[in-house]
Write a protein that holds these residues in place. Sequence first.
Motif, PDB file in Angstrom:
ATOM      1  N   LEU A 180      -7.103   3.788  -3.592  1.00 56.43           N
ATOM      2  CA  LEU A 180      -6.591   4.000  -2.128  1.00 56.43           C
ATOM      3  C   LEU A 180      -7.880   3.506  -0.883  1.00 56.43           C
ATOM      4  O   LEU A 180      -7.231   3.038  -0.069  1.00 56.43           O
ATOM      5  CB  LEU A 180      -6.595   5.540  -1.919  1.00 56.43           C
ATOM      6  CG  LEU A 180      -5.297   6.233  -2.749  1.00 56.43           C
ATOM      7  CD1 LEU A 180      -5.304   7.688  -2.542  1.00 56.43           C
ATOM      8  CD2 LEU A 180      -3.979   5.458  -2.565  1.00 56.43           C
ATOM      9  N   ARG A 183      -8.304   6.428  -8.805  1.00 58.53           N
ATOM     10  CA  ARG A 183      -7.086   6.679  -7.903  1.00 58.53           C
ATOM     11  C   ARG A 183      -7.671   6.664  -6.654  1.00 58.53           C
ATOM     12  O   ARG A 183      -7.078   5.890  -5.449  1.00 58.53           O
ATOM     13  CB  ARG A 183      -6.252   7.887  -8.105  1.00 58.53           C
ATOM     14  CG  ARG A 183      -5.174   8.071  -7.118  1.00 58.53           C
ATOM     15  CD  ARG A 183      -4.053   7.203  -7.658  1.00 58.53           C
ATOM     16  NE  ARG A 183      -2.819   7.767  -6.922  1.00 58.53           N
ATOM     17  CZ  ARG A 183      -2.333   6.826  -5.668  1.00 58.53           C
ATOM     18  NH1 ARG A 183      -2.859   5.697  -5.788  1.00 58.53           N
ATOM     19  NH2 ARG A 183      -1.461   7.332  -5.034  1.00 58.53           N
ATOM     20  N   THR A 223       0.783  -1.283   0.008  1.00 64.59           N
ATOM     21  CA  THR A 223       0.065   0.058  -0.036  1.00 64.59           C
ATOM     22  C   THR A 223       0.734   1.168  -0.103  1.00 64.59           C
ATOM     23  O   THR A 223       0.394   2.254  -0.644  1.00 64.59           O
ATOM     24  CB  THR A 223      -1.198   0.021   1.329  1.00 64.59           C
ATOM     25  OG1 THR A 223      -0.287   0.045   2.347  1.00 64.59           O
ATOM     26  CG2 THR A 223      -2.096  -1.090   1.098  1.00 64.59           C
ATOM     27  N   SER A 224       1.927   1.332   0.530  1.00 66.52           N
ATOM     28  CA  SER A 224       2.948   2.589   0.730  1.00 66.52           C
ATOM     29  C   SER A 224       3.382   2.798  -0.700  1.00 66.52           C
ATOM     30  O   SER A 224       3.406   3.843  -1.333  1.00 66.52           O
ATOM     31  CB  SER A 224       3.860   2.423   1.719  1.00 66.52           C
ATOM     32  OG  SER A 224       4.930   1.434   1.348  1.00 66.52           O
ATOM     33  N   ARG A 279       1.065   8.513  -7.892  1.00 60.03           N
ATOM     34  CA  ARG A 279       0.202   9.251  -7.892  1.00 60.03           C
ATOM     35  C   ARG A 279      -0.258   9.892  -9.325  1.00 60.03           C
ATOM     36  O   ARG A 279       0.660   9.800 -10.334  1.00 60.03           O
ATOM     37  CB  ARG A 279       0.539  10.563  -6.754  1.00 60.03           C
ATOM     38  CG  ARG A 279       1.623  11.393  -7.247  1.00 60.03           C
ATOM     39  CD  ARG A 279       1.879  12.485  -6.154  1.00 60.03           C
ATOM     40  NE  ARG A 279       2.992  13.432  -6.657  1.00 60.03           N
ATOM     41  CZ  ARG A 279       4.284  13.039  -6.608  1.00 60.03           C
ATOM     42  NH1 ARG A 279       4.518  11.972  -5.702  1.00 60.03           N
ATOM     43  NH2 ARG A 279       5.003  13.818  -6.881  1.00 60.03           N
ATOM     44  N   ASP A 293      -6.458   0.163  -0.538  1.00 58.42           N
ATOM     45  CA  ASP A 293      -5.415   0.030   0.345  1.00 58.42           C
ATOM     46  C   ASP A 293      -5.956   0.105   1.610  1.00 58.42           C
ATOM     47  O   ASP A 293      -5.248  -0.546   2.408  1.00 58.42           O
ATOM     48  CB  ASP A 293      -4.338   0.999   0.003  1.00 58.42           C
ATOM     49  CG  ASP A 293      -3.813   0.946  -1.573  1.00 58.42           C
ATOM     50  OD1 ASP A 293      -3.819  -0.134  -1.961  1.00 58.42           O
ATOM     51  OD2 ASP A 293      -3.208   2.037  -2.273  1.00 58.42           O
ATOM     52  N   GLN A 315       2.004   1.702  -3.349  1.00 57.05           N
ATOM     53  CA  GLN A 315       0.791   2.477  -4.379  1.00 57.05           C
ATOM     54  C   GLN A 315       0.657   3.631  -3.973  1.00 57.05           C
ATOM     55  O   GLN A 315       0.116   4.396  -5.091  1.00 57.05           O
ATOM     56  CB  GLN A 315      -0.222   1.205  -4.135  1.00 57.05           C
ATOM     57  CG  GLN A 315      -1.326   1.099  -5.099  1.00 57.05           C
ATOM     58  CD  GLN A 315      -2.138   0.007  -5.103  1.00 57.05           C
ATOM     59  OE1 GLN A 315      -2.826   0.007  -4.116  1.00 57.05           O
ATOM     60  NE2 GLN A 315      -2.403  -0.653  -6.391  1.00 57.05           N
ATOM     61  N   MET A 316       0.585   4.050  -2.889  1.00 58.69           N
ATOM     62  CA  MET A 316       0.286   5.606  -2.556  1.00 58.69           C
ATOM     63  C   MET A 316       1.218   6.395  -3.145  1.00 58.69           C
ATOM     64  O   MET A 316       0.859   7.635  -3.426  1.00 58.69           O
ATOM     65  CB  MET A 316       0.246   5.671  -0.925  1.00 58.69           C
ATOM     66  CG  MET A 316      -1.111   5.052  -0.592  1.00 58.69           C
ATOM     67  SD  MET A 316      -0.849   5.100   1.404  1.00 58.69           S
ATOM     68  CE  MET A 316      -2.308   4.225   1.699  1.00 58.69           C
TER      69      MET A 316
END
Length: 133
Positions: free
Chosen positions: A68, A64, A45-46, A52, A71, A48-49
């Motif tokens: 999130l 997007r 998840t980090s 942007r 996530d 994927q964040m």
Amino acid sequence: MKELNRWQNALFLTGGLLMVIGAALIFLQWEAAAYVYAAGAMAFTSMQMLQRYDGTNVTLRRLRRIMLFSDVLFLLTAVLMFASKGNAFGLPQITYVQYVYNKWVGTLILAALIQLYAVHRIDHELRQEAKKR
């Protein structure tokens, strides 16, 4: 979408693999399975964040945000895994283990389906945007 560098991409893929391994091992009653899943979920998840979108396409921005949300569900799944057994985080142990198993499996399936939808749609929208140029 912002591309990840080589190390970030490796961490992203490793996190996804750890999530799958942790989710599978929890059914085998392995004590560290929730920790494996949680480590993978945090890495996945980090990274994927970090991907942007800075463009103006409203559809891509919406997708997007949907990604999130999935996530957050992946991370909630880790918390529910820990809640299904005694752990170092001090979460109360729930005696009806099957009840908690159903909850974390549900959040995991929901997160995976949302993730699948969002990734497919983002890819489609990015291709459409590239064709316009």
